[in-house]
Design a protein around this motif. Structure first.
Motif, PDB file in Angstrom:
ATOM      1  N   TRP A  46       0.859  -1.194   0.000  1.00  0.00           N
ATOM      2  CA  TRP A  46       0.000   0.000   0.000  1.00  0.00           C
ATOM      3  C   TRP A  46       0.886   1.232   0.000  1.00  0.00           C
ATOM      4  O   TRP A  46       1.893   1.292   0.702  1.00  0.00           O
ATOM      5  CB  TRP A  46      -0.897  -0.018   1.239  1.00  0.00           C
ATOM      6  CG  TRP A  46      -1.823  -1.191   1.255  1.00  0.00           C
ATOM      7  CD1 TRP A  46      -1.508  -2.488   1.547  1.00  0.00           C
ATOM      8  CD2 TRP A  46      -3.200  -1.178   0.931  1.00  0.00           C
ATOM      9  NE1 TRP A  46      -2.612  -3.284   1.422  1.00  0.00           N
ATOM     10  CE2 TRP A  46      -3.675  -2.507   1.049  1.00  0.00           C
ATOM     11  CE3 TRP A  46      -4.092  -0.179   0.543  1.00  0.00           C
ATOM     12  CZ2 TRP A  46      -5.001  -2.850   0.806  1.00  0.00           C
ATOM     13  CZ3 TRP A  46      -5.416  -0.525   0.311  1.00  0.00           C
ATOM     14  CH2 TRP A  46      -5.855  -1.845   0.436  1.00  0.00           C
ATOM     15  N   GLU A  98      -3.312   3.596  -0.308  1.00  0.00           N
ATOM     16  CA  GLU A  98      -3.950   3.049  -1.508  1.00  0.00           C
ATOM     17  C   GLU A  98      -3.234   1.755  -1.923  1.00  0.00           C
ATOM     18  O   GLU A  98      -2.006   1.672  -1.861  1.00  0.00           O
ATOM     19  CB  GLU A  98      -3.867   4.053  -2.670  1.00  0.00           C
ATOM     20  CG  GLU A  98      -4.534   5.383  -2.404  1.00  0.00           C
ATOM     21  CD  GLU A  98      -6.048   5.289  -2.345  1.00  0.00           C
ATOM     22  OE1 GLU A  98      -6.606   4.418  -3.044  1.00  0.00           O
ATOM     23  OE2 GLU A  98      -6.654   6.065  -1.596  1.00  0.00           O
ATOM     24  N   LEU A  99      -4.011   0.782  -2.372  1.00  0.00           N
ATOM     25  CA  LEU A  99      -3.460  -0.477  -2.841  1.00  0.00           C
ATOM     26  C   LEU A  99      -2.477  -0.228  -3.990  1.00  0.00           C
ATOM     27  O   LEU A  99      -2.745   0.583  -4.875  1.00  0.00           O
ATOM     28  CB  LEU A  99      -4.598  -1.400  -3.317  1.00  0.00           C
ATOM     29  CG  LEU A  99      -4.199  -2.811  -3.719  1.00  0.00           C
ATOM     30  CD1 LEU A  99      -3.560  -3.553  -2.550  1.00  0.00           C
ATOM     31  CD2 LEU A  99      -5.422  -3.564  -4.207  1.00  0.00           C
TER      32      LEU A  99
END
Length: 147
Positions: free
Chosen positions: A53, A57-58
């Motif tokens: 991440w 956010e991924l």
């Protein structure tokens, strides 16, 4: 020795990619600072999907290169800039050209805190180090060959 750890998502790099990346990295050290090839170590640490991440956010498209330098030090800012440019250029076919986000950082450790098979590595560019490069392996050496 430079020790490279490549943190990448599982499956991003094939066995052939890993070989080519390792060869590209090794060539930098042989071409620019005359290191014996066996000094260059590259390890691939793959992480499962949904494990990385960035900023909350991924990031399944992120590769990070973590490098430890011991055999040579980059004291000159211009040489550091050249090094980073060359590294980024050589890695680009495996990173940015594939649409991957990437990050790299290099740490440097004092050479006197390093041993190879229990041997103190010879000084840079010494006759003993040149012999290690020819043999592509460490061997005992006389102090007279180290100067």
């Amino acid at each position: 020795m430079p020790m490279w750890i490549v943190h990448a998502p599982e499956g991003v790099y094939s066995a052939e990619d890993k070989k080519k990346i390792s060869e590209a990295i090794t060539s930098i050290y042989v071409e620019f600072v005359d290191l014996p090839k066996f000094y260059v170590v590259v390890r691939f640490d793959e992480y499962p999907p949904d494990s990385m991440w960035l900023g909350g956010e991924l990031a399944n498209d992120f590769v990070r290169f973590v490098v430890d330098h011991i055999a040579r030090q980059m004291d000159d800012p211009a040489f550091r800039e050249l090094c980073m440019t060359v590294v980024c250029d050589r890695l680009a076919p495996f990173t940015t050209a594939r649409g991957l986000r990437t990050e790299i950082h290099i740490d440097e450790t004092a050479m006197d805190l390093w041993r190879v098979n229990g041997l103190k590595p010879p000084p840079p560019l010494s006759e003993a180090e040149k012999q290690w490069a020819i043999d592509n392996a460490p061997s005992p050496y006389e102090l007279a060959d180290a100067g």
